[in-house]
Every structure is written in structure tokens, then in C-alpha cells.
Design an enzyme around this catalytic site. Structure first.
Site, mmCIF file in Angstrom:
data_model
loop_
_atom_site.group_PDB
_atom_site.id
_atom_site.type_symbol
_atom_site.label_atom_id
_atom_site.label_comp_id
_atom_site.label_asym_id
_atom_site.label_seq_id
_atom_site.Cartn_x
_atom_site.Cartn_y
_atom_site.Cartn_z
ATOM 1 N N LEU A 268 0.812 -1.230 0.000
ATOM 2 C CA LEU A 268 0.000 0.000 0.000
ATOM 3 C C LEU A 268 0.839 1.272 0.000
ATOM 4 O O LEU A 268 0.356 2.333 0.399
ATOM 5 C CB LEU A 268 -0.993 -0.004 1.182
ATOM 6 C CG LEU A 268 -2.040 -1.123 1.136
ATOM 7 C CD1 LEU A 268 -2.967 -1.044 2.355
ATOM 8 C CD2 LEU A 268 -2.886 -1.066 -0.141
ATOM 9 N N GLY B 8 -0.364 1.674 -3.757
ATOM 10 C CA GLY B 8 -1.675 1.084 -4.042
ATOM 11 C C GLY B 8 -2.761 1.684 -3.152
ATOM 12 O O GLY B 8 -2.482 2.389 -2.174
ATOM 13 N N ASN C 293 13.811 -2.865 -4.401
ATOM 14 C CA ASN C 293 12.412 -3.314 -4.401
ATOM 15 C C ASN C 293 12.127 -4.232 -5.594
ATOM 16 O O ASN C 293 11.585 -5.328 -5.441
ATOM 17 C CB ASN C 293 11.467 -2.112 -4.458
ATOM 18 C CG ASN C 293 10.007 -2.555 -4.467
ATOM 19 O OD1 ASN C 293 9.444 -2.867 -3.434
ATOM 20 N ND2 ASN C 293 9.396 -2.629 -5.641
ATOM 21 N N TYR D 31 14.990 1.868 -14.196
ATOM 22 C CA TYR D 31 13.682 1.199 -14.151
ATOM 23 C C TYR D 31 13.612 0.082 -15.195
ATOM 24 O O TYR D 31 13.284 -1.064 -14.877
ATOM 25 C CB TYR D 31 12.556 2.230 -14.387
ATOM 26 C CG TYR D 31 11.238 1.583 -14.735
ATOM 27 C CD1 TYR D 31 10.552 0.816 -13.801
ATOM 28 C CD2 TYR D 31 10.691 1.704 -16.023
ATOM 29 C CE1 TYR D 31 9.353 0.191 -14.133
ATOM 30 C CE2 TYR D 31 9.499 1.089 -16.354
ATOM 31 C CZ TYR D 31 8.840 0.329 -15.410
ATOM 32 O OH TYR D 31 7.666 -0.296 -15.742
ATOM 33 N N LYS E 100 13.532 -4.344 -14.864
ATOM 34 C CA LYS E 100 12.560 -5.257 -15.489
ATOM 35 C C LYS E 100 13.275 -6.279 -16.371
ATOM 36 O O LYS E 100 12.893 -7.456 -16.411
ATOM 37 C CB LYS E 100 11.540 -4.451 -16.297
ATOM 38 C CG LYS E 100 10.651 -3.554 -15.445
ATOM 39 C CD LYS E 100 9.565 -4.349 -14.726
ATOM 40 C CE LYS E 100 8.636 -3.477 -13.923
ATOM 41 N NZ LYS E 100 7.450 -4.161 -13.432
ATOM 42 N N PHE F 99 3.000 -1.824 -23.305
ATOM 43 C CA PHE F 99 3.227 -0.496 -23.857
ATOM 44 C C PHE F 99 2.490 0.479 -22.911
ATOM 45 O O PHE F 99 2.625 0.317 -21.704
ATOM 46 C CB PHE F 99 2.842 -0.470 -25.346
ATOM 47 C CG PHE F 99 3.930 -1.162 -26.159
ATOM 48 C CD1 PHE F 99 4.184 -2.521 -26.021
ATOM 49 C CD2 PHE F 99 4.764 -0.435 -26.984
ATOM 50 C CE1 PHE F 99 5.233 -3.141 -26.688
ATOM 51 C CE2 PHE F 99 5.817 -1.046 -27.662
ATOM 52 C CZ PHE F 99 6.040 -2.398 -27.513
ATOM 53 N N ASN F 100 1.723 1.453 -23.375
ATOM 54 C CA ASN F 100 1.186 2.448 -22.429
ATOM 55 C C ASN F 100 -0.199 2.068 -21.913
ATOM 56 O O ASN F 100 -1.195 2.225 -22.621
ATOM 57 C CB ASN F 100 1.138 3.821 -23.099
ATOM 58 C CG ASN F 100 2.526 4.398 -23.303
ATOM 59 O OD1 ASN F 100 3.362 3.766 -23.942
ATOM 60 N ND2 ASN F 100 2.784 5.556 -22.759
ATOM 61 N N HIS G 116 1.491 10.493 -15.980
ATOM 62 C CA HIS G 116 1.058 9.934 -17.263
ATOM 63 C C HIS G 116 0.181 10.906 -18.045
ATOM 64 O O HIS G 116 -0.603 11.662 -17.462
ATOM 65 C CB HIS G 116 0.319 8.609 -17.035
ATOM 66 C CG HIS G 116 1.217 7.564 -16.469
ATOM 67 N ND1 HIS G 116 1.298 7.322 -15.120
ATOM 68 C CD2 HIS G 116 2.085 6.727 -17.066
ATOM 69 C CE1 HIS G 116 2.189 6.366 -14.910
ATOM 70 N NE2 HIS G 116 2.681 5.982 -16.078
ATOM 71 N N ARG H 171 11.218 15.804 -23.230
ATOM 72 C CA ARG H 171 11.578 15.150 -21.968
ATOM 73 C C ARG H 171 12.713 14.176 -22.266
ATOM 74 O O ARG H 171 12.641 13.431 -23.248
ATOM 75 C CB ARG H 171 10.351 14.414 -21.429
ATOM 76 C CG ARG H 171 10.475 13.901 -20.040
ATOM 77 C CD ARG H 171 9.163 13.336 -19.529
ATOM 78 N NE ARG H 171 8.725 12.150 -20.261
ATOM 79 C CZ ARG H 171 7.644 11.439 -19.969
ATOM 80 N NH1 ARG H 171 6.867 11.806 -18.968
ATOM 81 N NH2 ARG H 171 7.326 10.380 -20.662
#
Ligand code: UFG
Length: 326
Positions: free
Chosen positions: A34, A37, A93, A142, A146, A170-171, A190, A281
Site C-alpha cells: 500500500l 496502491g 524493491n 527502471y 525489469k 506499452f502504455n 502519465h 523530456r
């Protein structure tokens, strides 16, 4: 009935997957720390346990208390910029946490896992659409976390018969079609939620990051996939474990520019979006969209949402409802 543990099931994609699994007669146990979340995003039909990937005792408790058949693992930090500033948080993490999870699964004889990976594992694209054979050279911590996890899965599959499917999203976009749950990140970075907040007047404007890209309207192109289509793919992947292990792209195969998103949001809401033009960006490729043949062939998956306006409509319905939800 199969009992599925959803790690990170209180997050955006996790909570939609929990709902989809319950609607399809799975029994679901949600574990979440949490931090990001929301407990009220967790479907009341699911069991909930407060657990953290880095707290092995709390993980063991989950497997002790429930006879888990398979795991769907969403529990990761996902802010690209933060991962550059604080890689320790991400490696610890995302990577160490996943190894803890895999080792706990191994100790309790659970061999099946479906994992949230990302198209960020590919890095700077060499061709488009991106298929799963594209080289993987992620350009930020990041994406590297993955990719490392995908590699760990492959090694665990050879050594310990782990059965895994890593889904490279993807997005992710949109909200539940009944507007019961949706996207609610804090901080929000986002595009679609930020555009909708600008339209609602909760933000002064949306900044378009770069208008000089080599794309038809000069703004970046991404492949926006509806969160319920992602949820469906997770169920199909769970049902495929045992006969296939590997990595699969999840996108619609269609690219939409930043300006096209803003136009869709204006059409759906009937309101103008205040826009500012800003610098590019760092780390944003001009275009990213998926070759999704493997998801169709191996999972038998077909996205239900193919029109960006329909996707944005669900996000708008949710934005309008959200203030009463929080
Ligand atoms: N954008 C803007 N203004 C904003 C926010 C975003 O113009 O205020 C643009 C971005 O430059 C990009 C597009 O909108 O071109 C989409 O940006 P998002 O931040 O919504 O999504 P990303 O494509 O950057 O990120 C997504 C996932 C990440 C994942 C990444 C892989 O959210 O988790 O794809 O490339 F790492």
C-alpha cells in the site's frame, strides 16, 4: 477453482486484473504494501494481506495462509525519473524483492508466475513496430530492473522448472468500463490523466514535451492499451503457463500522438484542454508501438478497445467519478 496471488493487486493494472480474475471465477488473494496502491481499489470479493516483497516473513505468511496455485506479480516501482535519481530504491524493491518472491514460491512449491514487464526493456528503438526479438538495451534503471527480472525468470525456469510469462506492456490507459476503478497515481506523470485534469481545471495546463519530433504532427507517438485488455491478457497468460514460458508484448499495434490524445480528450469531454509547449523530456523516443502478433498467436488475445476515443472515454468517466471514490 484456482487460487491466484496478485502481488501489487491494489495498484492500477493490478486492481483491474483482480476484478477480471474474480469475474472469471478465480479465487484471488491480493498482497500489497500500500505504498502506492489503494485499499479501496481492491475488489471486496478478494482476500487482502498487507505484505511487502522485502519483508520475507510477510511473504511467507501469504503462502502459509493460502494454498496458492499461481502468482501474478505487479509489485514494482515504476517512475523512470525517480529510478535515475534513486536507483537503489528500484534495484532493491524490484529486483531483490522479486528474488525474495521467487524463493518463497520455490519453498512453497509454487511454480507459476505472470509478470508485469515493459517495453522500456527495449531501450532506443531500432525499428518499428517493436517485436519481441528487438534487442534489449534499456536506457534507465527502471527498464534495467525489469530486464534483469526477465533474465532471472529464464535462469529459474532452467534450474527450477519455473513456468513464467513476462508481459511487456506499452502504455496502459483507461479505466474499468463500469468506472468502478481507474488510474490514480500520486504523483501523476502519465499523459491521459494529466490531460483530463487540465480539462477539469485541476491543473493549469498540459505541457506537451516536444513538438519537433520526426512524426506527422511533431509530437511523440505511443501505443495506448486499455487496462481491461491488459487484465484479459494476464488471465490468458495464467491459462497458458505450463505449455509456454517467455516474454510477450502487449500493445494494440496502433500509435497515437500526444496531440491526438489531447484531441480525443477534448472530443470526449466537450471541453478545451489548456496546452503549453515545452522542451522534449529526456529519454523519450519519437515513436513506440507494438508488434502484437505473439500475444495474438500464443495467448489467443485480441484487444477489445481499438479506438483511442473509447479508451479516453473510460478514463474520463472515471475522472468524473473519482472525487467521490477517494
Ligand atoms: N507527455 C507529455 N506531457 C506530459 C506527460 C507526458 O507531453 O505531461 C508525453 C510524453 O513525452 C510521451 C507521452 O506523453 O511522449 C506518454 O508519456 P507517459 O509519461 O504517459 O508514458 P511513457 O510513454 O513515458 O511511459 C510509459 C510507462 C512507463 C514505461 C514507458 C516505456 O508509463 O512505465 O512507457 O517507454 F517505462
Amino acid at each position: 477453482m484456482k487460487k491466484i496471488l496478485v502481488m501489487g493487486g491494489a495498484g492500477y493494472i493490478g486492481s483491474h486484473t483482480v476484478k477480471h480474475l474474480l469475474d472469471n471465477d478465480y479465487e484471488v488473494v491480493v498482497a500489497d504494501n500500500l505504498i502506492y496502491g489503494h485499499l479501496n481499489a481492491v475488489d471486496k470479493r478478494a482476500s487482502f494481506i498487507h505484505a511487502d516483497l522485502l519483508d520475507t516473513i510477510s511473504l511467507q505468511r501469504v503462502f502459509q495462509n493460502y494454498k496458492i496455485d499461481a502468482v501474478v506479480h505487479f509489485a514494482a516501482f515504476t517512475y523512470v525519473g525517480e529510478s535515475v535519481e534513486n536507483p537503489e530504491k528500484y534495484y532493491y524493491n524490484n529486483v531483490v524483492g522479486t528474488v525474495n518472491l521467487l524463493n518463497t514460491m520455490k519453498n512453497y512449491g509454487v511454480k507459476k508466475i505472470v509478470f508485469s514487464s515493459t517495453c522500456a526493456t527495449y531501450g532506443e528503438p531500432k525499428y518499428m513496430p517493436l517485436d519481441e526479438k528487438h534487442s534489449q538495451n534499456p536506457i534507465n534503471p527502471y527498464g534495467r530492473t525489469k530486464l534483469m527480472i526477465e533474465q532471472i525468470f529464464s535462469d529459474y525456469a532452467k534450474a527450477y522448472d519455473l513456468e513464467y510469462i513476462a508481459l511487456r506492456y506499452f502504455n496502459a490507459a483507461g479505466a474499468a468500463s463500469d468506472a468502478s476503478i481507474g488510474e490514480d497515481h500520486n504523483p501523476e506523470t502519465h499523459l491521459i490523466p494529466l490531460v483530463l485534469k487540465a480539462i477539469k481545471g485541476e491543473r493549469a495546463s498540459i505541457k506537451i514535451f516536444g513538438t519537433d519530433y520526426d512524426t506527422p504532427d511533431g509530437t511523440c507517438i505511443r501505443d495506448y492499451i486499455h487496462v481491461e485488455d491488459l487484465a484479459l491478457a494476464h488471465r490468458l497468460a495464467l491459462e497458458k503457463l505450463g505449455s509456454y514460458s517467455g516474454c510477450i508484448n502487449l500493445g494494440t499495434g496502433v500509435g497515437t500522438s500526444v496531440k491526438e490524445i489531447i484531441k480525443a480528450a477534448e472530443d470526449v469531454s466537450g471541453k478545451k484542454c489548456p496546452v503549453e509547449y515545452a522542451e522534449r523530456r529526456a529519454g523519450d523516443p519519437a515513436r513506440l508501438f507494438a508488434n502484437n502478433s505473439k500475444a495474438k498467436d500464443i495467448l489467443g488475445w485480441q484487444p477489445k478497445y481499438n479506438d483511442i476515443k473509447d479508451i479516453v472515454q473510460t478514463a474520463w468517466n472515471w475522472e468524473l467519478k473519482k472525487s467521490s471514490w477517494i
